[in-house]
Design an enzyme around this catalytic site. Structure first.
Site, PDB file in Angstrom:
ATOM      1  CB  SER A  13      44.269  37.870  43.144  1.00 58.89           C
ATOM      2  OG  SER A  13      44.473  37.083  41.983  1.00 58.89           O
ATOM      3  CG  HIS A  59      40.366  35.269  41.741  1.00 56.96           C
ATOM      4  ND1 HIS A  59      40.019  35.917  40.578  1.00 56.96           N
ATOM      5  CD2 HIS A  59      41.675  35.567  41.961  1.00 56.96           C
ATOM      6  CE1 HIS A  59      41.065  36.583  40.110  1.00 56.96           C
ATOM      7  NE2 HIS A  59      42.086  36.377  40.924  1.00 56.96           N
TER       8      HIS A  59
END
Length: 267
Positions: free
Chosen positions: A44, A249
């Site tokens: 990711s 993230h």
């Protein structure tokens, strides 16, 4: 009748200019097509989860047009660009479903992988929801996996990349430290923040060593993320957010300011 000397000279100049311009145009065209085929692999952090602007065709892989591979490709116009990085990917997923575009013509490969194998998501959930002792215990488990089992898994991936793309320059990207430590920060204790950062350092050191042993470049993003960790006041990482999978993230700024310059330097 032969043209006058002046006319012959002018004709020669025009012809020379045309040749020169044609040569310059050919050189420019060669430059535009000289960037080799590029394949972006990984998890990711490479697909761009957390940055938004996802390609709907990528589905749950959540590949973002703001992720560093897409940004680099848009700026450098490689002769071909394959973006197979996928949210949630582990080393086994790279081996089973991401290596298809690699071949003898591939000139550049990027990859970030290993965090999910070590239990990144579960570790962060435990640390957010539990006390310091439970957090540290879960981090110890992740560290043990990273030290004892992850190196062999990385070797498998890196070996497969080299076998399929023998001429490629491979750049392995690491992970940032998540937190600014010291002082008060809403959320996790400083004990948890220090332990999480130390685990990220361990993961990066293991990844860098395995990359070097395969002749790959290691791109260390801890340098560019310094001053932009969570609790810094200028974070390039999402904290707990919705959708939940975007938590912890890089934001779009983290991809363009944190990952892209380091990758560009190493590519």
């Amino acid at each position: 009748m032969k043209p006058p000397t002046l006319m012959r000279a002018l004709s020669a100049l025009v012809l020379a200019a045309a040749v020169a311009l044609g040569g310059a145009g050919a050189a420019q065209a060669a430059t535009l097509t000289a960037t080799p085929a590029y394949v972006a692999l990984g998890d990711s952090y490479s697909s761009g989860v957390g940055a938004g602007s996802y390609d709907s065709a990528s589905g749950d892989c959540k590949r973002s047009t703001r992720a560093y591979p897409a940004l680099w490709a848009a700026a450098h116009h490689p002769s071909a660009f394959a973006f197979t990085a996928c949210s949630g990917a582990r080393t086994g997923d790279v081996l089973s479903s991401q290596l298809g575009p690699l071949n003898s013509a591939t000139g550049l490969v990027s990859i970030s992988i290993g965090g999910n194998d070590a239990g990144f998501g579960d570790t962060m959930s435990t640390c957010v929801m539990s006390d310091d002792a439970s957090c540290l215990q879960r981090i110890d488990q992740a560290r043990a996996f990273a030290q004892n089992e992850l190196p062999a898994k990385l070797d498998q991936v890196y070996g497969a990349i080299r076998a399929k793309a023998p001429a490629a320059h491979v750049v392995v990207l690491g992970y940032p430290r998540f937190y600014r430590t010291g002082g008060f920060c809403i959320g996790l204790s400083d004990t948890k923040r220090n332990a999480i950062n130390n685990a990220a350092d361990l993961l990066d050191s293991i990844t860098a060593k395995r990359a070097a042993d395969h002749g790959f470049a290691f791109a260390d993003v801890r340098t560019t993320f310094t001053g932009h960790e969570l609790c810094s006041g200028s974070a390039w990482l999402n904290s707990v957010t919705l959708p939940v999978d975007e938590s912890y993230h890089p934001t779009a700024a983290g991809q363009s300011g944190g990952y892209l310059p380091v990758f560009s330097s190493a590519a």
